[in-house]
Scaffold this motif. Sequence first.
Motif, PDB file in Angstrom:
ATOM      1  N   PRO A 255       0.832  -1.207   0.000  1.00  0.00           N
ATOM      2  CA  PRO A 255       0.000   0.000   0.000  1.00  0.00           C
ATOM      3  C   PRO A 255       0.869   1.261   0.000  1.00  0.00           C
TER       4      PRO A 255
ATOM      5  N   THR B  69       3.288   3.123   5.909  1.00  0.00           N
ATOM      6  CA  THR B  69       3.766   2.181   6.930  1.00  0.00           C
ATOM      7  C   THR B  69       4.827   2.753   7.858  1.00  0.00           C
TER       8      THR B  69
ATOM      9  N   TRP C 121      -0.167   2.937  10.452  1.00  0.00           N
ATOM     10  CA  TRP C 121      -0.926   2.059   9.556  1.00  0.00           C
ATOM     11  C   TRP C 121      -1.531   0.944  10.406  1.00  0.00           C
TER      12      TRP C 121
ATOM     13  N   ASP D 214      -4.047  -2.276  10.988  1.00  0.00           N
ATOM     14  CA  ASP D 214      -4.735  -3.413  10.396  1.00  0.00           C
ATOM     15  C   ASP D 214      -5.949  -3.737  11.265  1.00  0.00           C
TER      16      ASP D 214
ATOM     17  N   ASP E 128     -13.652  -1.224   4.674  1.00  0.00           N
ATOM     18  CA  ASP E 128     -13.426   0.210   4.873  1.00  0.00           C
ATOM     19  C   ASP E 128     -13.790   0.627   6.298  1.00  0.00           C
TER      20      ASP E 128
ATOM     21  N   SER F  35      -9.063   6.074   4.851  1.00  0.00           N
ATOM     22  CA  SER F  35      -9.397   4.717   4.436  1.00  0.00           C
ATOM     23  C   SER F  35      -8.188   4.058   3.788  1.00  0.00           C
ATOM     24  N   GLY F  36      -7.997   2.779   4.049  1.00  0.00           N
ATOM     25  CA  GLY F  36      -6.885   2.062   3.435  1.00  0.00           C
ATOM     26  C   GLY F  36      -7.111   1.720   1.980  1.00  0.00           C
TER      27      GLY F  36
ATOM     28  N   PHE G 178      -5.046   3.177  -0.961  1.00  0.00           N
ATOM     29  CA  PHE G 178      -3.611   2.910  -0.914  1.00  0.00           C
ATOM     30  C   PHE G 178      -3.215   1.704  -1.768  1.00  0.00           C
TER      31      PHE G 178
ATOM     32  N   GLY H 234      -4.506  -2.572   1.195  1.00  0.00           N
ATOM     33  CA  GLY H 234      -5.154  -1.509   1.950  1.00  0.00           C
ATOM     34  C   GLY H 234      -6.504  -1.854   2.525  1.00  0.00           C
TER      35      GLY H 234
ATOM     36  N   HIS I 119      -7.779  -1.705   6.403  1.00  0.00           N
ATOM     37  CA  HIS I 119      -6.793  -0.895   7.116  1.00  0.00           C
ATOM     38  C   HIS I 119      -7.243   0.561   7.180  1.00  0.00           C
TER      39      HIS I 119
ATOM     40  N   ARG J  44      -5.309   4.631   8.034  1.00  0.00           N
ATOM     41  CA  ARG J  44      -4.105   5.397   8.362  1.00  0.00           C
ATOM     42  C   ARG J  44      -4.482   6.475   9.361  1.00  0.00           C
TER      43      ARG J  44
END
Length: 392
Positions: free
Chosen positions: A126, A183, A331, A333, A342, A357-358, A361, A365, A368, A370
């Motif tokens: 990502p 990350t 980051w 998980d 999401d 939202s991951g 990425f 992603g 995940h 951020r």
Amino acid sequence: MTRIPHETSGEPNPLRALGLDTLRRRTSMKWRTYPEDVLPLWVAEMDVPLAEPVVRAVTDALALGDTGYPAGTAYAEALADFAGKRWGWAGLAVERTAIVPDVMLGAVEMIKLVTGPGDAVVVNTPVYPPFFEFVTHMDRQVAQAPLGPDLRIDPGTLEESFRRAVADGRRAAFLLCSPHNPTGTVHTAEELSTVARLAERYGVRVVADEIHAPLVLDGADFVPYLSVPGGESGLSLMSASKAWNLAGLKAALAIAGPAAGADLARLPEEVSHGPSHLGVIAHSAALRDGNAWLDALLAGLDDNRSLLSDLLAEYLPGIVHRPGEATYLAWLDCRALGLGDDPAQVFLHRGRVALNSGLPFGTGGAGHVRLNLATAPEVLTEAVRRMAAVLE
């Protein structure tokens, strides 16, 4: 290279300087995108006052009416001096630099210099979502080379991506994120040397986004891509933007390795019209005189990383978090929480906490989020508590 350790600056932690009432008076994206009952821990803006040398430099320029067009090499000289002192890197040649509007637009211009329409640009997912947006907007193809399970560059995956990118005889570029966003991974000299060897083997040109380089924790070593064996043909983008919270004062530097000077010389002259003169002044002052402030910030971010780990262990043990060695981004998980692909939407609507939202990425992603650590410890604590309440 010999790295100079971070110093104890004696300056107060800038992350503790501003309260929510003050921050909510700001009119930037972070504070105007969501309603006031939402805690915004998303976009890369920090909840800090500016370093005093930056304020002084910009204020003096305004008082003088020095608001024209940028000129000279003061920015590049300040960055070269910073790189020598901070990273032990003496290879940043001022004559092989160019001022560009910002790092992402600079990366676009570098990619245009070394590839053509339809060519592939490899990215490690990502990764920062604008890598996809800007690359496709300039009619290049994004080729994903996912990070390994340890969130580090996987040489085998990268080599296969390089091989496919040039298989039809086309040119290709590798848009390297170093340190890595989201990350916080700091690539080692060995990893970057492997990148350089593979790039040379397959004829792939490396363009390194190194905007987070000043934001590396003590104990980790940032290695400029252009400093590793084989990196001589690379192109790098650097800026004081992220480390000193200067996104609204546009200015960045494109830097060419010794074998890429001719490429940088082909940069269209009009690109240099985009940066802000006040931005150049601000960034130069930050790099030259803002090191004590930066060290205080880094200490505060280190405290916040530890705090986040403790908070997650207490309130959200289902979240997997590998604390990064750089950036002010975490980051997370969240797949074990059962919140779908999401979870950021769930945390926003049910918990009133805004995270990234991951999904944008890229590969890796889904499930995940951020989280932006660059806020007061009290805000970070309240945000995690709100996130945990979503699961009750």
